[in-house]
Design an enzyme around this catalytic site. Structure first.
Site, PDB file in Angstrom:
ATOM      1  N   ALA A  45      68.667 -42.299 149.498  1.00  0.00           N
ATOM      2  CA  ALA A  45      68.986 -43.614 148.928  1.00  0.00           C
ATOM      3  C   ALA A  45      69.048 -44.665 150.014  1.00  0.00           C
ATOM      4  CB  ALA A  45      70.317 -43.529 148.178  1.00  0.00           C
ATOM      5  N   GLY A  74      64.979 -53.980 149.620  1.00  0.00           N
ATOM      6  CA  GLY A  74      64.100 -52.809 149.634  1.00  0.00           C
ATOM      7  C   GLY A  74      63.282 -52.811 150.914  1.00  0.00           C
ATOM      8  N   SER A  75      62.341 -53.768 150.992  1.00  0.00           N
ATOM      9  CA  SER A  75      61.528 -53.869 152.213  1.00  0.00           C
ATOM     10  C   SER A  75      62.397 -54.213 153.419  1.00  0.00           C
ATOM     11  CB  SER A  75      60.484 -54.983 152.065  1.00  0.00           C
ATOM     12  OG  SER A  75      59.682 -54.763 150.940  1.00  0.00           O
ATOM     13  N   PRO A 122      56.997 -41.591 158.936  1.00  0.00           N
ATOM     14  CA  PRO A 122      55.582 -41.197 158.981  1.00  0.00           C
ATOM     15  C   PRO A 122      55.253 -40.026 158.052  1.00  0.00           C
ATOM     16  CG  PRO A 122      56.314 -41.745 161.173  1.00  0.00           C
ATOM     17  CD  PRO A 122      57.549 -41.790 160.288  1.00  0.00           C
ATOM     18  N   GLN A 123      56.129 -39.023 158.000  1.00  0.00           N
ATOM     19  CA  GLN A 123      55.810 -37.897 157.103  1.00  0.00           C
ATOM     20  C   GLN A 123      55.886 -38.320 155.634  1.00  0.00           C
ATOM     21  OE1 GLN A 123      56.623 -33.801 158.015  1.00  0.00           O
ATOM     22  NE2 GLN A 123      57.681 -33.520 156.057  1.00  0.00           N
ATOM     23  N   GLU A 124      56.859 -39.175 155.305  1.00  0.00           N
ATOM     24  CA  GLU A 124      56.955 -39.660 153.921  1.00  0.00           C
ATOM     25  C   GLU A 124      55.668 -40.401 153.544  1.00  0.00           C
ATOM     26  OE1 GLU A 124      60.422 -42.006 152.955  1.00  0.00           O
ATOM     27  OE2 GLU A 124      59.542 -42.730 151.088  1.00  0.00           O
ATOM     28  N   GLY A 139      35.526 -46.837 129.249  1.00  0.00           N
ATOM     29  CA  GLY A 139      35.552 -47.749 128.109  1.00  0.00           C
ATOM     30  C   GLY A 139      36.896 -47.700 127.406  1.00  0.00           C
TER      31      GLY A 139
HETATM   32  C1  LIG Z   1      59.247 -45.219 141.260  1.00  0.00           C
HETATM   33  C2  LIG Z   1      59.970 -45.633 142.500  1.00  0.00           C
HETATM   34  C3  LIG Z   1      60.611 -44.671 143.277  1.00  0.00           C
HETATM   35  C4  LIG Z   1      61.320 -45.049 144.398  1.00  0.00           C
HETATM   36  N1  LIG Z   1      62.028 -44.102 145.110  1.00  0.00           N
HETATM   37  C5  LIG Z   1      62.866 -44.500 146.097  1.00  0.00           C
HETATM   38  C6  LIG Z   1      63.747 -43.558 146.725  1.00  0.00           C
HETATM   39  O1  LIG Z   1      63.741 -42.360 146.425  1.00  0.00           O
HETATM   40  N2  LIG Z   1      64.618 -44.018 147.661  1.00  0.00           N
HETATM   41  C7  LIG Z   1      64.657 -45.331 148.041  1.00  0.00           C
HETATM   42  O2  LIG Z   1      65.461 -45.671 148.898  1.00  0.00           O
HETATM   43  N3  LIG Z   1      63.829 -46.239 147.469  1.00  0.00           N
HETATM   44  C8  LIG Z   1      62.949 -45.857 146.512  1.00  0.00           C
HETATM   45  N4  LIG Z   1      62.124 -46.768 145.903  1.00  0.00           N
HETATM   46  C9  LIG Z   1      62.207 -48.162 146.319  1.00  0.00           C
HETATM   47  C10 LIG Z   1      60.980 -48.649 147.093  1.00  0.00           C
HETATM   48  O3  LIG Z   1      60.909 -48.047 148.356  1.00  0.00           O
HETATM   49  C11 LIG Z   1      61.044 -50.179 147.137  1.00  0.00           C
HETATM   50  O4  LIG Z   1      60.824 -50.637 145.809  1.00  0.00           O
HETATM   51  C12 LIG Z   1      60.019 -50.776 148.075  1.00  0.00           C
HETATM   52  O5  LIG Z   1      60.320 -50.454 149.414  1.00  0.00           O
HETATM   53  C13 LIG Z   1      59.943 -52.309 147.928  1.00  0.00           C
HETATM   54  O6  LIG Z   1      61.205 -52.893 147.983  1.00  0.00           O
HETATM   55  P1  LIG Z   1      61.664 -53.918 146.842  1.00  0.00           P
HETATM   56  O7  LIG Z   1      61.399 -53.281 145.528  1.00  0.00           O
HETATM   57  O8  LIG Z   1      63.039 -54.360 147.138  1.00  0.00           O
HETATM   58  O9  LIG Z   1      60.657 -55.129 146.971  1.00  0.00           O
HETATM   59  P2  LIG Z   1      60.867 -56.423 147.895  1.00  0.00           P
HETATM   60  O10 LIG Z   1      61.255 -56.005 149.249  1.00  0.00           O
HETATM   61  O11 LIG Z   1      61.728 -57.384 147.165  1.00  0.00           O
HETATM   62  O12 LIG Z   1      59.388 -56.986 147.933  1.00  0.00           O
HETATM   63  C14 LIG Z   1      58.806 -57.749 146.874  1.00  0.00           C
HETATM   64  C15 LIG Z   1      57.399 -58.177 147.314  1.00  0.00           C
HETATM   65  O13 LIG Z   1      57.507 -58.976 148.502  1.00  0.00           O
HETATM   66  C16 LIG Z   1      56.700 -58.431 149.499  1.00  0.00           C
HETATM   67  N5  LIG Z   1      57.309 -58.628 150.825  1.00  0.00           N
HETATM   68  C17 LIG Z   1      58.575 -58.348 151.216  1.00  0.00           C
HETATM   69  N6  LIG Z   1      58.721 -58.638 152.521  1.00  0.00           N
HETATM   70  C18 LIG Z   1      57.524 -59.101 152.950  1.00  0.00           C
HETATM   71  C19 LIG Z   1      57.035 -59.562 154.202  1.00  0.00           C
HETATM   72  N7  LIG Z   1      57.794 -59.562 155.300  1.00  0.00           N
HETATM   73  N8  LIG Z   1      55.737 -59.984 154.270  1.00  0.00           N
HETATM   74  C20 LIG Z   1      54.940 -59.954 153.180  1.00  0.00           C
HETATM   75  N9  LIG Z   1      55.353 -59.534 151.968  1.00  0.00           N
HETATM   76  C21 LIG Z   1      56.623 -59.107 151.849  1.00  0.00           C
HETATM   77  C22 LIG Z   1      56.606 -56.938 149.186  1.00  0.00           C
HETATM   78  O14 LIG Z   1      55.456 -56.375 149.809  1.00  0.00           O
HETATM   79  C23 LIG Z   1      56.501 -56.987 147.671  1.00  0.00           C
HETATM   80  O15 LIG Z   1      55.179 -57.255 147.298  1.00  0.00           O
HETATM   81  C24 LIG Z   1      61.358 -46.402 144.797  1.00  0.00           C
HETATM   82  C25 LIG Z   1      60.686 -47.361 144.045  1.00  0.00           C
HETATM   83  C26 LIG Z   1      60.009 -46.988 142.899  1.00  0.00           C
HETATM   84  C27 LIG Z   1      59.344 -48.048 142.091  1.00  0.00           C
END
Ligand SMILES: Cc1cc2nc3c(=O)[nH]c(=O)nc-3n(C[C@H](O)[C@H](O)[C@H](O)COP(=O)(O)OP(=O)(O)OC[C@H]3O[C@@H](n4cnc5c(N)ncnc54)[C@H](O)[C@@H]3O)c2cc1C
Length: 380
Positions: A125, A132-133, A241-243, A340
């Site tokens: 988590a 997220g990012s 990297p492995q993920e 199609g």
């Molecule tokens: C089905 C699923 C399973 C998942 N499993 C896990 C899990 O097990 N554990 C876990 O911790 N997370 C998990 N995640 C979360 C996932 O890793 C995040 O959704 C992902 O990293 C993106 O973060 P966010 O959703 O907050 O998007 P945001 O960070 O809000 O990004 C939104 C958009 O903005 C863009 N963006 C953000 N920053 C920048 C930047 N600096 N430059 C350009 N563009 C940018 C992103 O590329 C994206 O297009 C999961 C997500 C899904 C959908």
């Protein structure tokens, strides 16, 4: 070109995984997709079959072989059977390295045997509703109190989130220390204050329980700190990297599976008195996709060997992840078009593959973040 990544022992393992999937997954997968979660019994069966922790040392009941090709076989076989969202790759490819590389002997004794038997399902988590990012924006926080960490916060999008018995949770343990203030705490089922939120309703990967998790003043014993205090980000960087390679493996396998079945479809389906694959436009589309996929397979095979040799770094993984998953998206989209109207019908595997593929460029780090990592490594 013939792929030559695998050796006889991997082929034998593949045969056993294939029959396992046919017997224990395929007949039930649609049911699990409806339920939004796989049956825990599947994990116990997978444990018996040796599909969990192939790289966990034998003393803990694991396969005892450090060779990512076994992980690849599992990912590929699940993918070619359309068995999306089963959760094994998260457990094996993503969580296992933290336990193998960072856990103390005492933690290994506690966790690795049930990890391998399927009695303990794992999750990681990182992501939160607000971050997220941008992992530095994580808000989950733990303060030290005697021999415990007292942890509070919310996590979301957590794969295996409902089924998980052990959740490696990223939290800020020193709010003053910036990127050096994050640690990994293993939160276990039943700890007071640890609650599951919603099992989230996704557009694809329906069998996967992707959930919200809440921790409210959870007392996590200090003995559940994984790795070093304050070293959380370094540990994540080492494991990502492995993920990302695991996601790339599934991307290429999914593209291959969908392209192969689409080529067959294009031979059978007739329009204007001819097989649709015989129209030059469609033949060229298939020819281009086949070429790109062949390049991707060659590249991926090399990446897996580099990873086995310990030379696959953060930049390599970012390149493999974004490029293969974007290719998967393009291949699957083109294959829907070639089907199609049938391509839009969920009874056709290509339609399900379309929905399942969409997340691949998002989780594990988005395409944009992968390009940021690569760009930074170029000094630009
Ligand atoms: C089905 C699923 C399973 C998942 N499993 C896990 C899990 O097990 N554990 C876990 O911790 N997370 C998990 N995640 C979360 C996932 O890793 C995040 O959704 C992902 O990293 C993106 O973060 P966010 O959703 O907050 O998007 P945001 O960070 O809000 O990004 C939104 C958009 O903005 C863009 N963006 C953000 N920053 C920048 C930047 N600096 N430059 C350009 N563009 C940018 C992103 O590329 C994206 O297009 C999961 C997500 C899904 C959908």
């Amino acid at each position: 070109m013939q792929r030559n990544l695998y050796e006889a022992e991997h082929d034998a393992f593949r045969a056993s995984v294939r029959s396992f999937v046919a017997k224990h997954i395929t007949p039930f997968h649609a049911e699990w997709e409806k339920a939004g979660i796989v049956d825990r019994g599947l994990w116990l069966e997978a444990g018996k079959q040796g599909l969990l922790g192939t790289d966990v040392p034998e003393q803990y009941g694991g396969g005892g072989v450090t060779d990512f090709r076994y992980n690849c076989v599992i990912g590929e076989e699940l993918t070619r059977a359309g068995a999306s969202g089963v959760g094994f790759t998260l457990h094996n490819d993503v969580v296992a390295p933290y336990l193998l590389n960072l856990a103390t002997e005492e933690q290994k004794d506690r966790w690795l045997p049930p990890f391998v038997s399927g009695e303990m399902i794992t999750a990681i988590a990182m992501s939160e509703p607000g971050a997220g990012s941008d992992l530095q924006g994580l808000r989950a926080v733990a303060r030290r109190d005697g021999s415990d960490w007292v942890l509070s916060g919310s996590k979301t999008f957590i794969t295996n989130g409902i089924n998980a018995d052990l959740v490696l949770t990223v939290a800020r343990t020193d709010p003053e220390a910036g990127a050096r203030g994050f640690s990994l705490l293993a939160v276990e089922r039943g700890m007071p204050g640890f609650e599951r939120g919603r099992n989230l309703d996704k557009i694809g990967m329906k069998a996967q329980d992707t959930a919200e998790l809440f921790v409210d003043e959870v007392r996590v014993p200090a003995a559940n700190l994984v790795g070093t205090e304050g070293g959380g980000f370094v540990h994540l960087m080492n494991a990502l990297p492995q993920e990302r390679l695991s996601i790339a493996v599934v991307a290429v396998a999914a593209a291959r599976y969908v392209l192969d079945l689409t080529i067959e479809y294009c031979k059978q389906r007739k329009a204007f008195g001819k097989a649709i694959g015989s129209f030059q436009h469609n033949r060229f589309v298939l020819a281009e996709l086949e070429t790109e996929l062949c390049i991707a397979e060659t590249y991926l095979d090399r990446a897996v060997l580099e990873h086995n040799a310990g030379r696959f770094d953060v930049k390599d993984a970012a390149m493999a992840k974004w490029w293969t998953t974007e290719l998967q998206k393009r291949v699957v989209d083109a294959c829907v078009q070639l089907h199609g109207g049938y391509g839009y019908m969920l009874e056709y595997p290509v339609a399900k593959a379309y929905l399942d593929s969409r997340v691949q460029t998002i989780y594990g780090g988005t395409t944009e973040i992968m390009k940021e990592i690569i760009g930074r490594s170029l000094g630009v």
